[in-house]
Design a protein around this motif. Structure first.
Motif, PDB file in Angstrom:
ATOM      1  N   VAL A 179     -36.524  66.103  83.168  1.00 39.73           N
ATOM      2  CA  VAL A 179     -36.213  64.820  84.061  1.00 39.73           C
ATOM      3  C   VAL A 179     -36.668  65.553  85.401  1.00 39.73           C
ATOM      4  CG1 VAL A 179     -34.670  63.566  85.174  1.00 39.73           C
ATOM      5  CG2 VAL A 179     -34.528  63.987  82.670  1.00 39.73           C
ATOM      6  N   ILE A 180     -37.546  64.705  86.246  1.00 39.38           N
ATOM      7  CA  ILE A 180     -37.757  64.936  87.791  1.00 39.38           C
ATOM      8  C   ILE A 180     -37.104  63.909  88.350  1.00 39.38           C
ATOM      9  CG2 ILE A 180     -39.463  65.439  89.361  1.00 39.38           C
ATOM     10  CD1 ILE A 180     -41.321  66.223  87.129  1.00 39.38           C
ATOM     11  N   ALA A 181     -36.309  64.298  89.704  1.00 43.10           N
ATOM     12  CA  ALA A 181     -35.768  63.354  90.549  1.00 43.10           C
ATOM     13  C   ALA A 181     -36.053  63.762  91.975  1.00 43.10           C
ATOM     14  CB  ALA A 181     -34.062  63.357  90.149  1.00 43.10           C
ATOM     15  N   ASP A 182     -36.424  62.750  92.430  1.00 45.58           N
ATOM     16  CA  ASP A 182     -36.910  62.860  93.917  1.00 45.58           C
ATOM     17  C   ASP A 182     -35.611  62.346  94.844  1.00 45.58           C
ATOM     18  OD1 ASP A 182     -37.543  62.712  96.569  1.00 45.58           O
ATOM     19  OD2 ASP A 182     -39.649  61.811  96.098  1.00 45.58           O
ATOM     20  N   LEU A 183     -35.054  63.265  95.621  1.00 45.26           N
ATOM     21  CA  LEU A 183     -33.695  63.033  96.234  1.00 45.26           C
ATOM     22  C   LEU A 183     -33.884  62.763  97.856  1.00 45.26           C
ATOM     23  CD1 LEU A 183     -31.686  66.041  94.591  1.00 45.26           C
ATOM     24  CD2 LEU A 183     -31.644  63.437  94.087  1.00 45.26           C
ATOM     25  N   VAL A 207     -26.787  64.507  83.971  1.00 51.21           N
ATOM     26  CA  VAL A 207     -26.980  65.680  83.783  1.00 51.21           C
ATOM     27  C   VAL A 207     -25.968  66.376  82.967  1.00 51.21           C
ATOM     28  CG1 VAL A 207     -27.033  67.843  85.090  1.00 51.21           C
ATOM     29  CG2 VAL A 207     -28.520  66.009  85.954  1.00 51.21           C
ATOM     30  N   PRO A 208     -24.907  66.343  82.971  1.00 50.31           N
ATOM     31  CA  PRO A 208     -23.720  67.092  82.200  1.00 50.31           C
ATOM     32  C   PRO A 208     -24.054  66.804  80.545  1.00 50.31           C
ATOM     33  CG  PRO A 208     -22.579  65.940  83.919  1.00 50.31           C
ATOM     34  CD  PRO A 208     -24.000  65.287  83.999  1.00 50.31           C
ATOM     35  N   PHE A 209     -24.734  65.818  80.240  1.00 49.84           N
ATOM     36  CA  PHE A 209     -24.818  65.813  78.720  1.00 49.84           C
ATOM     37  C   PHE A 209     -26.383  66.223  78.301  1.00 49.84           C
ATOM     38  CE2 PHE A 209     -22.165  62.587  80.213  1.00 49.84           C
ATOM     39  CZ  PHE A 209     -20.902  63.078  79.464  1.00 49.84           C
ATOM     40  N   LEU A 210     -27.248  66.839  79.268  1.00 49.66           N
ATOM     41  CA  LEU A 210     -28.472  67.103  78.937  1.00 49.66           C
ATOM     42  C   LEU A 210     -28.812  68.328  78.113  1.00 49.66           C
ATOM     43  CD1 LEU A 210     -30.633  65.463  81.644  1.00 49.66           C
ATOM     44  CD2 LEU A 210     -30.292  64.551  79.396  1.00 49.66           C
ATOM     45  N   ARG A 211     -28.167  69.566  78.612  1.00 51.49           N
ATOM     46  CA  ARG A 211     -27.924  70.570  78.050  1.00 51.49           C
ATOM     47  C   ARG A 211     -29.287  71.529  77.877  1.00 51.49           C
ATOM     48  NH1 ARG A 211     -22.579  71.612  77.729  1.00 51.49           N
ATOM     49  NH2 ARG A 211     -21.457  70.021  77.237  1.00 51.49           N
ATOM     50  N   THR A 212     -30.269  70.876  77.152  1.00 49.57           N
ATOM     51  CA  THR A 212     -31.590  71.616  76.856  1.00 49.57           C
ATOM     52  C   THR A 212     -32.585  70.921  77.611  1.00 49.57           C
ATOM     53  OG1 THR A 212     -31.877  70.192  74.979  1.00 49.57           O
ATOM     54  CG2 THR A 212     -30.576  72.084  74.607  1.00 49.57           C
ATOM     55  N   THR A 213     -32.407  69.957  78.438  1.00 55.11           N
ATOM     56  CA  THR A 213     -33.288  69.262  78.941  1.00 55.11           C
ATOM     57  C   THR A 213     -33.538  69.678  80.611  1.00 55.11           C
ATOM     58  OG1 THR A 213     -33.177  67.217  77.610  1.00 55.11           O
ATOM     59  CG2 THR A 213     -34.374  66.894  79.678  1.00 55.11           C
ATOM     60  N   PRO A 214     -34.477  70.207  80.935  1.00 49.83           N
ATOM     61  CA  PRO A 214     -34.508  70.657  82.298  1.00 49.83           C
ATOM     62  C   PRO A 214     -34.514  69.617  83.364  1.00 49.83           C
ATOM     63  CG  PRO A 214     -36.417  71.843  81.136  1.00 49.83           C
ATOM     64  CD  PRO A 214     -35.684  70.700  80.213  1.00 49.83           C
ATOM     65  N   VAL A 215     -33.872  69.849  84.318  1.00 46.19           N
ATOM     66  CA  VAL A 215     -33.939  68.919  85.498  1.00 46.19           C
ATOM     67  C   VAL A 215     -34.391  69.552  86.822  1.00 46.19           C
ATOM     68  CG1 VAL A 215     -32.534  67.183  86.825  1.00 46.19           C
ATOM     69  CG2 VAL A 215     -31.875  67.667  84.504  1.00 46.19           C
ATOM     70  N   VAL A 216     -35.497  68.885  87.308  1.00 46.35           N
ATOM     71  CA  VAL A 216     -36.313  69.459  88.466  1.00 46.35           C
ATOM     72  C   VAL A 216     -35.787  68.447  89.630  1.00 46.35           C
ATOM     73  CG1 VAL A 216     -38.259  69.915  89.674  1.00 46.35           C
ATOM     74  CG2 VAL A 216     -37.959  70.372  87.145  1.00 46.35           C
ATOM     75  N   LEU A 217     -35.388  69.116  90.780  1.00 41.19           N
ATOM     76  CA  LEU A 217     -34.857  68.135  91.711  1.00 41.19           C
ATOM     77  C   LEU A 217     -35.909  68.318  92.967  1.00 41.19           C
ATOM     78  CD1 LEU A 217     -31.264  69.202  91.798  1.00 41.19           C
ATOM     79  CD2 LEU A 217     -32.023  67.064  90.967  1.00 41.19           C
TER      80      LEU A 217
END
Length: 178
Positions: free
Chosen positions: A119-123, A137-147
């Protein structure tokens, strides 16, 4: 224990009284049962379609969910990320549509995020992105999140709290969409 193999159900009016233990396989095969007509269709597809596993593997290994603000001045950055992801063989999905009527927007974002490999999120000017991230986010665990955030922007000051999750990368500041 109804046999639903081979049926087509369109524009069903009302709710079936009981959808438990529906048989989704032909009478000559071992019985596979599931609860619910919609799930029966999916299970049958997975059992009978030789390419189903490949499809699911492809989606889960290449789909990237992009979240951000879709105002005219912000969409260029999301499109630049989308184009870069395509160049390296990933399948970007920009959440810029009304969600299905059966789910709220947050539920739709959560479903897409769980399917994605990243997941990529533009803030920069986040609009609803903080809420979507806080609930997903708290439930993803194995999915990288790029801010991501454009340098100098102060959007979503609480983003640092998300980096407490090990799968969330620190905010990366970019100078321009390119």
């Amino acid at each position: 224990y109804a046999d639903v193999y081979g049926i087509s159900v369109w524009s069903l009016v009302g709710t079936p009284r009981d959808e438990t233990a529906l048989t989704v396989t032909p009478p000559t095969d071992d019985h596979v049962r599931t609860d619910g007509l919609a799930l029966a269709q999916l299970v049958h597809f997975l059992l009978r379609n030789q390419h189903a596993r490949d499809l699911i593997d492809t989606v889960s290994s290449r789909l990237v969910l992009l979240l951000g603000n879709f105002k005219k001045e912000r969409v260029a950055a999301l499109h630049a990320v989308r184009n870069a992801l395509r160049e390296i063989g990933l399948m970007p999905v920009i959440f810029d549509f009304d969600g299905p009527k059966s789910k709220d927007t947050t539920g739709t974002v959560e479903t897409l995020a769980r399917l994605a490999c990243m997941v990529i999120a533009d803030l920069t000017d986040p609009s609803s992105v903080p809420h979507e991230l806080a609930t997903t986010v708290p439930f993803l665990r194995t999915t990288p999140v790029v801010l991501l955030r454009q340098a100098g922007a102060t959007g979503y000051s609480m983003a640092q709290d998300l980096t407490a999750y090990p799968w969330v990368r620190p905010v990366h500041d970019y100078q321009n969409p390119e």
